[in-house]
Design a protein around this motif. Structure first.
Motif, PDB file in Angstrom:
ATOM      1  N   GLU A   7      15.752  48.121  77.583  1.00 47.05           N
ATOM      2  CA  GLU A   7      17.119  48.132  77.318  1.00 47.05           C
ATOM      3  C   GLU A   7      17.582  47.652  76.043  1.00 47.05           C
ATOM      4  O   GLU A   7      18.343  47.870  75.330  1.00 47.05           O
ATOM      5  CB  GLU A   7      17.694  48.063  78.495  1.00 47.05           C
ATOM      6  N   GLN A   8      17.158  46.252  76.002  1.00 46.12           N
ATOM      7  CA  GLN A   8      17.688  45.360  75.120  1.00 46.12           C
ATOM      8  C   GLN A   8      17.086  46.030  73.609  1.00 46.12           C
ATOM      9  O   GLN A   8      17.719  45.890  72.778  1.00 46.12           O
ATOM     10  CB  GLN A   8      17.001  43.971  75.179  1.00 46.12           C
ATOM     11  N   ILE A  14      16.131  49.023  68.175  1.00 45.37           N
ATOM     12  CA  ILE A  14      14.633  48.753  67.671  1.00 45.37           C
ATOM     13  C   ILE A  14      13.387  49.837  68.140  1.00 45.37           C
ATOM     14  O   ILE A  14      13.303  49.780  69.292  1.00 45.37           O
ATOM     15  CB  ILE A  14      14.069  47.517  68.106  1.00 45.37           C
ATOM     16  N   PRO A  15      12.925  50.652  67.213  1.00 45.58           N
ATOM     17  CA  PRO A  15      12.198  51.729  67.634  1.00 45.58           C
ATOM     18  C   PRO A  15      10.691  50.897  68.300  1.00 45.58           C
ATOM     19  O   PRO A  15      10.181  50.034  67.590  1.00 45.58           O
ATOM     20  CB  PRO A  15      11.711  52.341  66.478  1.00 45.58           C
ATOM     21  N   TYR A  16      10.235  51.300  69.400  1.00 43.02           N
ATOM     22  CA  TYR A  16       9.186  50.749  69.925  1.00 43.02           C
ATOM     23  C   TYR A  16       7.986  51.779  70.800  1.00 43.02           C
ATOM     24  O   TYR A  16       6.979  51.567  70.575  1.00 43.02           O
ATOM     25  CB  TYR A  16       9.456  49.666  71.085  1.00 43.02           C
ATOM     26  N   VAL A  60       7.584  42.731  76.493  1.00 45.89           N
ATOM     27  CA  VAL A  60       8.448  43.556  76.558  1.00 45.89           C
ATOM     28  C   VAL A  60       8.264  44.261  78.163  1.00 45.89           C
ATOM     29  O   VAL A  60       7.224  44.702  78.497  1.00 45.89           O
ATOM     30  CB  VAL A  60       8.529  44.755  75.656  1.00 45.89           C
ATOM     31  N   GLU A  61       9.357  44.134  78.775  1.00 43.11           N
ATOM     32  CA  GLU A  61       9.321  44.711  80.229  1.00 43.11           C
ATOM     33  C   GLU A  61       9.737  45.968  80.212  1.00 43.11           C
ATOM     34  O   GLU A  61      10.878  46.471  79.869  1.00 43.11           O
ATOM     35  CB  GLU A  61      10.225  43.885  81.114  1.00 43.11           C
ATOM     36  N   HIS A  62       8.864  46.950  80.811  1.00 42.51           N
ATOM     37  CA  HIS A  62       9.206  48.364  80.973  1.00 42.51           C
ATOM     38  C   HIS A  62       9.472  48.629  82.527  1.00 42.51           C
ATOM     39  O   HIS A  62       9.179  47.385  83.050  1.00 42.51           O
ATOM     40  CB  HIS A  62       8.143  49.233  80.403  1.00 42.51           C
ATOM     41  N   GLU A  63       9.723  49.613  82.962  1.00 45.00           N
ATOM     42  CA  GLU A  63      10.118  49.790  84.557  1.00 45.00           C
ATOM     43  C   GLU A  63       8.849  49.559  85.371  1.00 45.00           C
ATOM     44  O   GLU A  63       9.021  48.736  86.340  1.00 45.00           O
ATOM     45  CB  GLU A  63      10.587  51.372  84.982  1.00 45.00           C
TER      46      GLU A  63
END
Length: 111
Positions: A7-8, A14-16, A60-63
């Motif tokens: 979300e940040q 910022i494309p990731y 980077v934290e995803h769900e």
């Protein structure tokens, strides 16, 4: 080491997703390993090891998982990944690469 959520990254446009490189804070990072949240501590330890070797990391934290991103466009460069880690996480047998490998004995269960 910096810990961010998807979300940040999205809020800062910022494309990731589907990318192998990520620009953040004037630095360029290369996508590293992705881990299930169940082994979050393994990802944290790898980031700490990279930081100790002078390589900046983003976690980077995803769900349901976390991804390590390592700085690449600097004099420090990224650290090599230990492929034995995959076998530890996914319970697959592997042999560490050495100059003088010894034969591995595999035992099977007898019924």
């Amino acid at each position: 080491m910096l810990i961010l959520t998807t979300e940040q990254l999205e809020s800062q446009k910022i494309p990731y997703r589907g990318k192998s490189r990520l620009e953040f804070g004037g630095q360029v990072f290369h996508r590293g390993e992705t881990f299930s949240r169940r082994v979050y501590s393994v990802a944290m330890n790898l980031c700490r090891e990279s930081q100790a070797q002078g390589v900046d990391c983003l976690l980077v934290e995803h769900e349901e998982h976390v991804t390590i991103w390592r700085e690449v466009d600097s004099p420090r460069k990224s650290v090599p990944v230990d492929t034995r880690l995959d076998s530890f996480i996914f319970n697959e047998p592997t042999v560490a690469k050495t100059e003088n490998p010894k034969p591995v004995k595999w035992f099977s269960k007898r019924s």
